[in-house]
Design a protein around this motif. Structure first.
Motif, PDB file in Angstrom:
ATOM      1  N   GLU A 286     100.997  22.287  53.518  1.00  0.00           N
ATOM      2  CA  GLU A 286     101.619  20.954  53.377  1.00  0.00           C
ATOM      3  C   GLU A 286     102.850  20.831  54.268  1.00  0.00           C
ATOM      4  O   GLU A 286     103.022  19.837  54.981  1.00  0.00           O
ATOM      5  N   ALA A 287     103.702  21.862  54.210  1.00  0.00           N
ATOM      6  CA  ALA A 287     104.951  21.798  54.981  1.00  0.00           C
ATOM      7  C   ALA A 287     104.661  21.795  56.479  1.00  0.00           C
ATOM      8  O   ALA A 287     105.322  21.086  57.252  1.00  0.00           O
ATOM      9  N   ALA A 288     103.667  22.582  56.899  1.00  0.00           N
ATOM     10  CA  ALA A 288     103.334  22.639  58.333  1.00  0.00           C
ATOM     11  C   ALA A 288     102.684  21.334  58.774  1.00  0.00           C
ATOM     12  O   ALA A 288     102.921  20.859  59.900  1.00  0.00           O
ATOM     13  N   THR A 289     101.877  20.721  57.896  1.00  0.00           N
ATOM     14  CA  THR A 289     101.220  19.452  58.245  1.00  0.00           C
ATOM     15  C   THR A 289     102.260  18.355  58.477  1.00  0.00           C
ATOM     16  O   THR A 289     102.086  17.484  59.330  1.00  0.00           O
ATOM     17  N   ALA A 290     103.354  18.420  57.730  1.00  0.00           N
ATOM     18  CA  ALA A 290     104.410  17.414  57.919  1.00  0.00           C
ATOM     19  C   ALA A 290     104.989  17.502  59.335  1.00  0.00           C
ATOM     20  O   ALA A 290     105.330  16.491  59.942  1.00  0.00           O
ATOM     21  N   MET A 291     105.070  18.723  59.884  1.00  0.00           N
ATOM     22  CA  MET A 291     105.635  18.883  61.232  1.00  0.00           C
ATOM     23  C   MET A 291     104.580  18.634  62.311  1.00  0.00           C
ATOM     24  O   MET A 291     104.860  18.040  63.342  1.00  0.00           O
ATOM     25  N   VAL A 292     103.360  19.149  62.061  1.00  0.00           N
ATOM     26  CA  VAL A 292     102.263  19.044  63.036  1.00  0.00           C
ATOM     27  C   VAL A 292     101.029  18.560  62.275  1.00  0.00           C
ATOM     28  O   VAL A 292     100.319  19.353  61.651  1.00  0.00           O
ATOM     29  N   PRO A 293     100.761  17.242  62.281  1.00  0.00           N
ATOM     30  CA  PRO A 293      99.703  16.693  61.434  1.00  0.00           C
ATOM     31  C   PRO A 293      98.322  17.348  61.635  1.00  0.00           C
ATOM     32  O   PRO A 293      97.538  17.429  60.688  1.00  0.00           O
ATOM     33  N   ALA A 294      98.030  17.856  62.837  1.00  0.00           N
ATOM     34  CA  ALA A 294      96.702  18.453  63.084  1.00  0.00           C
ATOM     35  C   ALA A 294      96.438  19.660  62.184  1.00  0.00           C
ATOM     36  O   ALA A 294      95.281  20.034  61.973  1.00  0.00           O
ATOM     37  N   VAL A 295      97.502  20.266  61.633  1.00  0.00           N
ATOM     38  CA  VAL A 295      97.315  21.415  60.732  1.00  0.00           C
ATOM     39  C   VAL A 295      96.381  21.024  59.584  1.00  0.00           C
ATOM     40  O   VAL A 295      95.516  21.792  59.165  1.00  0.00           O
ATOM     41  N   GLY A 296      96.544  19.801  59.102  1.00  0.00           N
ATOM     42  CA  GLY A 296      95.763  19.334  57.953  1.00  0.00           C
ATOM     43  C   GLY A 296      94.273  19.226  58.235  1.00  0.00           C
ATOM     44  O   GLY A 296      93.475  19.175  57.304  1.00  0.00           O
ATOM     45  N   GLN A 297      93.891  19.221  59.501  1.00  0.00           N
ATOM     46  CA  GLN A 297      92.458  19.104  59.859  1.00  0.00           C
ATOM     47  C   GLN A 297      91.803  20.477  60.051  1.00  0.00           C
ATOM     48  O   GLN A 297      90.607  20.562  60.264  1.00  0.00           O
ATOM     49  N   GLU A 298      92.604  21.530  60.024  1.00  0.00           N
ATOM     50  CA  GLU A 298      92.074  22.846  60.381  1.00  0.00           C
ATOM     51  C   GLU A 298      91.665  23.655  59.155  1.00  0.00           C
ATOM     52  O   GLU A 298      92.355  23.623  58.131  1.00  0.00           O
ATOM     53  N   PRO A 299      90.571  24.427  59.256  1.00  0.00           N
ATOM     54  CA  PRO A 299      90.255  25.363  58.173  1.00  0.00           C
ATOM     55  C   PRO A 299      91.226  26.549  58.225  1.00  0.00           C
ATOM     56  O   PRO A 299      91.839  26.799  59.269  1.00  0.00           O
ATOM     57  N   VAL A 300      91.390  27.263  57.113  1.00  0.00           N
ATOM     58  CA  VAL A 300      92.233  28.464  57.109  1.00  0.00           C
ATOM     59  C   VAL A 300      91.387  29.637  57.584  1.00  0.00           C
ATOM     60  O   VAL A 300      90.318  29.895  57.051  1.00  0.00           O
ATOM     61  N   LEU A 301      91.877  30.306  58.625  1.00  0.00           N
ATOM     62  CA  LEU A 301      91.159  31.481  59.140  1.00  0.00           C
ATOM     63  C   LEU A 301      91.408  32.681  58.236  1.00  0.00           C
ATOM     64  O   LEU A 301      90.502  33.410  57.861  1.00  0.00           O
ATOM     65  N   SER A 302      92.670  32.890  57.888  1.00  0.00           N
ATOM     66  CA  SER A 302      93.000  33.970  56.951  1.00  0.00           C
ATOM     67  C   SER A 302      94.409  33.743  56.401  1.00  0.00           C
ATOM     68  O   SER A 302      95.195  32.981  56.974  1.00  0.00           O
ATOM     69  N   ALA A 303      94.663  34.392  55.279  1.00  0.00           N
ATOM     70  CA  ALA A 303      96.007  34.342  54.679  1.00  0.00           C
ATOM     71  C   ALA A 303      96.315  35.736  54.168  1.00  0.00           C
ATOM     72  O   ALA A 303      95.427  36.415  53.647  1.00  0.00           O
ATOM     73  N   TRP A 304      97.543  36.185  54.349  1.00  0.00           N
ATOM     74  CA  TRP A 304      97.914  37.532  53.943  1.00  0.00           C
ATOM     75  C   TRP A 304      99.383  37.553  53.549  1.00  0.00           C
ATOM     76  O   TRP A 304     100.095  36.556  53.727  1.00  0.00           O
ATOM     77  N   ALA A 305      99.814  38.688  53.014  1.00  0.00           N
ATOM     78  CA  ALA A 305     101.222  38.813  52.610  1.00  0.00           C
ATOM     79  C   ALA A 305     101.812  40.101  53.176  1.00  0.00           C
ATOM     80  O   ALA A 305     101.082  41.042  53.501  1.00  0.00           O
ATOM     81  N   ALA A 306     103.119  40.111  53.308  1.00  0.00           N
ATOM     82  CA  ALA A 306     103.852  41.304  53.755  1.00  0.00           C
ATOM     83  C   ALA A 306     105.191  41.293  53.034  1.00  0.00           C
ATOM     84  O   ALA A 306     105.645  40.233  52.588  1.00  0.00           O
ATOM     85  N   ALA A 307     105.821  42.471  52.914  1.00  0.00           N
ATOM     86  CA  ALA A 307     107.085  42.549  52.159  1.00  0.00           C
ATOM     87  C   ALA A 307     108.262  42.861  53.078  1.00  0.00           C
ATOM     88  O   ALA A 307     108.254  43.875  53.796  1.00  0.00           O
ATOM     89  N   ARG A 308     109.282  42.010  53.056  1.00  0.00           N
ATOM     90  CA  ARG A 308     110.508  42.269  53.824  1.00  0.00           C
ATOM     91  C   ARG A 308     111.279  43.409  53.148  1.00  0.00           C
ATOM     92  O   ARG A 308     111.386  43.423  51.925  1.00  0.00           O
ATOM     93  N   PRO A 309     111.859  44.304  53.946  1.00  0.00           N
ATOM     94  CA  PRO A 309     112.687  45.372  53.355  1.00  0.00           C
ATOM     95  C   PRO A 309     114.149  44.929  53.302  1.00  0.00           C
ATOM     96  O   PRO A 309     114.993  45.459  54.014  1.00  0.00           O
ATOM     97  N   LEU A 310     114.476  43.954  52.469  1.00  0.00           N
ATOM     98  CA  LEU A 310     115.827  43.387  52.501  1.00  0.00           C
ATOM     99  C   LEU A 310     116.841  44.288  51.812  1.00  0.00           C
ATOM    100  O   LEU A 310     116.499  45.076  50.918  1.00  0.00           O
ATOM    101  N   VAL A 311     118.090  44.156  52.217  1.00  0.00           N
ATOM    102  CA  VAL A 311     119.176  44.892  51.567  1.00  0.00           C
ATOM    103  C   VAL A 311     119.473  44.184  50.241  1.00  0.00           C
ATOM    104  O   VAL A 311     119.778  42.983  50.245  1.00  0.00           O
ATOM    105  N   ALA A 312     119.356  44.912  49.135  1.00  0.00           N
ATOM    106  CA  ALA A 312     119.530  44.295  47.817  1.00  0.00           C
ATOM    107  C   ALA A 312     120.912  43.675  47.701  1.00  0.00           C
ATOM    108  O   ALA A 312     121.913  44.255  48.132  1.00  0.00           O
TER     109      ALA A 312
END
Ligand code: FAD
Length: 393
Positions: A286-312
């Motif tokens: 949704e947020a990306a479509t607001a900036m670039v409307p064509a995002v809303g027309q595209e299928p999702v190729l993949s989605a994944w997660a990663a963890a930042r090693p932030l300083v607590a």
């Protein structure tokens, strides 16, 4: 110097840059990595070479580090970046009102900016939302998340470093209260053995807390996962950010023929438990479509997660408010000699983190050897594999 053996735990961006830093200073270096190199957070991030603009208002220290490293990396790792710049786009009154604060904060930390009218921005990026109010151009760029660390490792190997993938640290060896090595599980050959070291550096990213526990020390790392989404088509040629304080789904960038969108942020205790919540993917789209409307027309190729090693940070911090700066810790301060940890930062600032950790290692050993990574060009990433082939012959 070569008499001093430093063992680095983790072959992500930080461990790779550190191996390069330490070999240039003349140390004997071994890197142990529990999986394939860059298989932790490093191999899964957006691939944004930050200009620092994203953090200029909320985290000026991290912003200053990013713009400095952005310039150094373009010099020492030529060819690794798509030098396409970034646009921060204002879509509503609130974004437009934020522009003044944003420009002042960028100027304060030395990030060059250029304000563009909607017409100028659309001429550069026709895929942008035509309703945009203004855009601000900054020196963001795109990198290959895996190849840049491979260039650090390739150069380190050429200078004598040993890199051992699929070698997991499962314990520490002590003499009194001093770390004198680690116990590793070699997952390739199914054997366990000890690697001796004069000093060990824990560069295990979001796992640095767990590695520290094995040595009986506290490492204040806060894993903070985020979701990323890939689309099967390249929609823009520049990095696109929303002109507001860092938030969910406000980055969109081209990665070769694809588009990568990110990200979200939450806190977790377990960097191996990385769900991809449906509502995060939806929010990002949704947020990306607001900036670039064509995002809303595209299928999702993949989605994944990663963890930042932030300083607590303090108790009420969340994944957005914790600083993206970094920390080097000498565990002698809590009674354990021979062990240093380096946590936090960004892939963009890995070289700087390595410089600080390298300074600490050199100082602890009572030696004098200046950091040389700011001026030393890196070998191409393919040299990592070439040297692996050579060593097998
Ligand atoms: C969603 C998301 C998006 C991001 N986007 C960007 C971006 O676009 N640009 C940017 O600059 N930064 C970005 N970042 C931040 C960046 O990815 C991280 O700061 C950086 O990759 C951390 O590198 P690292 O080497 O410290 O950690 P890691 O890459 O996680 O490396 C640590 C390594 O230690 C290994 N390890 C763990 N335990 C052991 C053990 N017991 N024995 C041996 N090895 C072990 C792990 O397998 C791992 O490979 C992003 C982060 C996230 C989460």
């Amino acid at each position: 110097m070569a008499d001093f053996h430093v063992l680095v735990i983790g072959a992500g961006a930080t461990g790779a840059a550190l191996a390069h830093d330490l070999t240039l200073r003349g140390f004997r270096v071994t890197v142990v990595e529990r999986g394939e190199v860059t298989s932790g957070t490093t191999g899964r991030h957006h691939g944004l070479l930050h200009s620092g603009a994203r953090y200029a208002v909320t985290d000026p220290e991290a912003a200053r580090e990013c713009i400095q490293e952005n310039r150094i990396l373009r010099r020492i790792a030529q060819g690794s970046f798509e030098e396409n710049d970034g646009l921060f786009v204002a879509l509503d009154d609130e974004d437009e009102a934020f522009a003044e604060t944003f420009l002042a904060a960028c100027a304060q930390v030395g990030i060059p900016t250029q304000v563009l009218s909607p017409k100028e921005a659309l001429a550069l990026e026709p895929a942008l939302n035509p309703q945009l109010r203004l855009a601000i151009r900054v020196p963001d760029a795109v990198m290959d998340a895996m190849r840049l660390p491979l260039r650090f490792l390739a150069t380190a190997k050429r200078n004598g470093a040993r890199v051992l993938p699929f070698h997991e640290v499962v314990g520490f060896r002590f003499q009194g209260r001093s770390v004198v090595g680690v116990e590793v599980q070699d997952h390739i050959h199914g054997r366990r053995y000890t690697l001796a070291a004069d000093l060990v550096v824990n560069a295990a990213g979001p796992w640095a807390g767990r590695v520290g526990q094995m040595a009986g020390v506290t490492v204040p790392v806060q894993p903070s996962p985020g979701v990323l989404v890939a689309l099967p088509r390249r929609l823009t040629n520049m990095v696109i950010n929303r002109l507001h304080p860092p938030s969910d789904g406000d980055i969109l960038l081209p990665q070769r023929r694809y588009t990568v969108l990110g990200t979200t942020a939450w806190l977790s205790d377990d960097p191996d438990d990385l769900p991809v919540p449906e509502d995060h993917v939806r929010r990002i789209l949704e947020a990306a479509t607001a900036m670039v409307p064509a995002v809303g027309q595209e299928p999702v190729l993949s989605a994944w997660a990663a963890a930042r090693p932030l300083v607590a940070a303090h108790q009420n911090a969340n994944g957005r408010t914790i600083s993206r700066s970094f920390l080097c810790i000498d565990h002698a301060e809590e009674g354990v000699e021979g062990l240093v940890s380096v946590i936090g930062g960004k892939a963009t600032t890995a070289r700087l983190m390595a410089e600080a950790a390298g300074d600490l290692v050199t100082h602890k050993m009572g030696l004098h050897a200046a950091c040389r990574t700011r001026e030393t060009p890196l070998l191409p990433h393919t040299a990592y594999w070439q040297s692996a082939v050579r060593s097998q012959q």
